[in-house]
Scaffold this motif. Structure first.
Motif: not given
Length: 326
Positions: A8-23, A265-278
């Motif tokens: 979850n921490s890695v996903l959150a970091a990627l979600l923030i880092a990718i736009p900053l690098v793209a900027q 479903i792809l990320g994981g039903v009932g998983r906190l970061f499932g929708p982010v990954a999916g």
């Protein structure tokens, strides 16, 4: 710290880092792409409360997604045309302020969910699925036959709605708004599932009769969860309309309901970061394969089938090396 928390921490970091690098690289399109991921993940967080935590397989969440989108479109169009939405019994004006639009989207989605949920939650199983779908399609056809707001052609939003202190036309600023709202929704979801309400919702999912025997009304618990779920999805719809500066009946269609469910479903039903990954995986496949051939949904369908058959915990569960037990 368990493996899922690290993921979850890695996903959150990627979600923030990718736009900053793209900027920094001047890649505006990538920022827009990640913004879309954040918005669709927010819609998935909403559905995950109903589906993942409450066991409510709703195939009509596009109704709330579209209601949020039309709230943004209608308020903005009336503000730009200097025409009130209503003049009786008192005047209601349009607005291009995001905070006002979000409030209207949340309220409208909540009211719709209250009515729909009060009827559909008296059923279960395939009946619940079909009735939620039927309500969503009713709202979809209403939007098509609503010529005042574009009907089948949809409604354009000619300017990006405003937020105090930020230039929302700047892609990184708009991404920041969406990312903060997603973070708040994830935090709220985590708190909710660990609260007494969350435990009651889990109990209602497992056995209604047992909950009734201890004095808890499962209908009210499920209805509350359904309304909260719809409000978060409606907020995502308002952001999605703002991102595209356009809202159309397609946001209300059953295809949209299916897409939101696929994220979860792809990320994981009932998983906190499932929708982010999916949502991230879905948008990545759409971007990489969509330009290669027209039938890019075919490998997505195969992937979804494999997840359902062999990785019931979704992508998060697969990487964490454990299954999600209901």
């Amino acid at each position: 710290m368990n493996r899922e928390t690290i993921i979850n921490s890695v996903l959150a970091a990627l979600l923030i880092a990718i736009p900053l690098v793209a900027q920094a690289m001047g890649e505006i399109f990538i920022i827009t792409l990640v913004t879309k991921v954040a918005i669709l993940a927010l819609a998935g967080v909403g559905l995950n409360i109903a589906l993942g935590y409450g066991g409510l397989v709703s195939f009509g969440h596009a109704a709330f997604f579209g209601i949020g989108g039309y709230a943004a479109g209608i308020l903005a169009s009336h503000a730009l045309n200097y025409q009130p939405i209503a003049t009786w019994p008192f005047e209601i004006s349009g607005s291009t302020q995001m905070i006002v639009i979000w409030a209207v989207a949340l309220i409208a989605s909540a009211l719709a969910a209250l009515v729909i949920g009060a009827i559909t939650l008296r059923t279960s199983g395939v009946y619940f699925i079909m009735i939620t779908l039927a309500f969503a399609q009713m709202i979809y056809y209403f939007a098509i036959s609503w010529p005042a707001y574009g009907g089948e052609d949809g409604l354009s939003i000619y300017v990006r709605n405003g937020f105090p202190g930020l230039n929302t036309l700047d892609p990184i600023s708009f991404f920041a708004i969406c990312a903060v709202l997603l973070a708040l929704a994830l935090w709220f979801s985590a708190v909710l599932v660990r609260s007494r309400f969350g435990l009651a919702l889990h109990g209602a999912r497992q056995n209604d009769q047992r909950m009734k025997s201890v004095g808890i009304a499962p209908f009210r618990i499920k209805l509350t969860a359904f309304v909260i779920s719809a409000m978060i999805t409606g907020l995502a719809g308002a952001l999605y309309a703002d991102l595209n500066r356009f809202v159309s009946p397609s946001m209300l269609s059953w295809h949209m309901s299916g897409e939101i469910m696929v994220f979860v479903i792809l990320g994981g039903v009932g998983r906190l970061f499932g929708p982010v990954a999916g949502a991230g995986l879905y948008i990545l496949l759409e971007h990489l394969l969509g330009g290669a051939f027209d039938y890019w949904q075919l490998p997505l369908g195969v992937l979804l089938l494999l997840v359902v058959l062999f990785a019931r915990g979704g992508l998060i569960g697969l990487l964490a090396g454990e299954r999600k037990h209901a």
